[in-house]
Design a protein around this motif. Structure first.
Motif, PDB file in Angstrom:
ATOM      1  N   THR A  94      27.024  51.711  41.825  1.00 38.33           N
ATOM      2  CA  THR A  94      26.418  50.593  41.080  1.00 38.33           C
ATOM      3  C   THR A  94      24.892  50.707  41.194  1.00 38.33           C
ATOM      4  N   SER A 138      38.474  49.467  48.562  1.00 32.06           N
ATOM      5  CA  SER A 138      37.548  50.217  47.722  1.00 32.06           C
ATOM      6  C   SER A 138      38.227  51.436  47.088  1.00 32.06           C
ATOM      7  N   ALA A 180      32.075  44.694  46.559  1.00 34.45           N
ATOM      8  CA  ALA A 180      32.285  43.779  47.694  1.00 34.45           C
ATOM      9  C   ALA A 180      32.675  44.475  49.002  1.00 34.45           C
ATOM     10  N   GLU A 238      34.809  50.687  41.786  1.00 35.56           N
ATOM     11  CA  GLU A 238      33.638  50.070  41.167  1.00 35.56           C
ATOM     12  C   GLU A 238      33.328  48.693  41.753  1.00 35.56           C
ATOM     13  N   ASN A 239      34.241  48.154  42.570  1.00 41.04           N
ATOM     14  CA  ASN A 239      34.047  46.842  43.181  1.00 41.04           C
ATOM     15  C   ASN A 239      33.094  46.981  44.372  1.00 41.04           C
ATOM     16  N   ARG A 295      39.859  49.990  43.780  1.00 37.25           N
ATOM     17  CA  ARG A 295      38.879  49.627  42.750  1.00 37.25           C
ATOM     18  C   ARG A 295      37.501  50.094  43.213  1.00 37.25           C
TER      19      ARG A 295
END
Length: 163
Positions: A39, A2, A10, A7-8, A5
């Protein structure tokens, strides 16, 4: 992952789910908070955060707010409708909870957990016969929902005529 990235979603989702499985609800809430900050349109994250807030013993109004946000984003998902109904029930708002719960149970009739929630809400508002029906339906599924053991005990108690 995380950090590379942010913004990911998962990694946050996976970590939060692991925390829930380990019954570390506060840690799960923290992951969901980070996820919804990054998000905000992620209805699943809002929904799951609402449930984790309830399980964590957080103020019920926080759970209702998160559940309403999920419902605002995806109003037709019966799982999200069920979560909002459950949070409202826990907040003592049984009329709205009963309406939403009945809708979710109709739309996902094979989901034992949703039928169980509906049964508890119906029992609370005095619709014992319908609650008994919903309990039987919940336990008639193969769904290994949280509270299944309690549902079996409640069904037995209700059938024996105990309050």
């Amino acid at each position: 992952a995380s950090r590379l990235r942010p913004e990911n979603p998962a990694p946050y989702i996976q970590l939060a789910q692991l925390y829930v499985q380990a019954q570390r609800y506060g840690d799960a809430v923290q992951q969901y908070r980070t996820l919804v900050e990054r998000t905000p349109g992620n209805a699943g994250a809002w929904n799951n955060m609402a449930l984790a807030l309830l399980d964590n013993g957080s103020p019920v109004d926080e759970a209702v707010t998160a559940a309403r946000k999920a419902h605002d984003l995806v109003p037709d998902d019966p799982r999200i409708v069920d979560t909002l109904a459950w949070c409202l029930f826990k907040a003592g708002q049984t009329t709205e909870a009963a309406e939403l719960s009945a809708r979710a149970a109709r739309e996902l009739a094979r989901a034992g957990g949703i039928r169980y929630h509906n049964a508890l809400i119906l029992a609370e508002i005095g619709r014992r016969d319908k609650a008994l029906e919903e309990l039987e339906a919940a336990l008639g599924t193969e769904d290994a929902f949280p509270g299944r053991d309690e549902a079996e005990k409640l069904l037995s108690k209700m059938k024996s005529g105990a309050n």
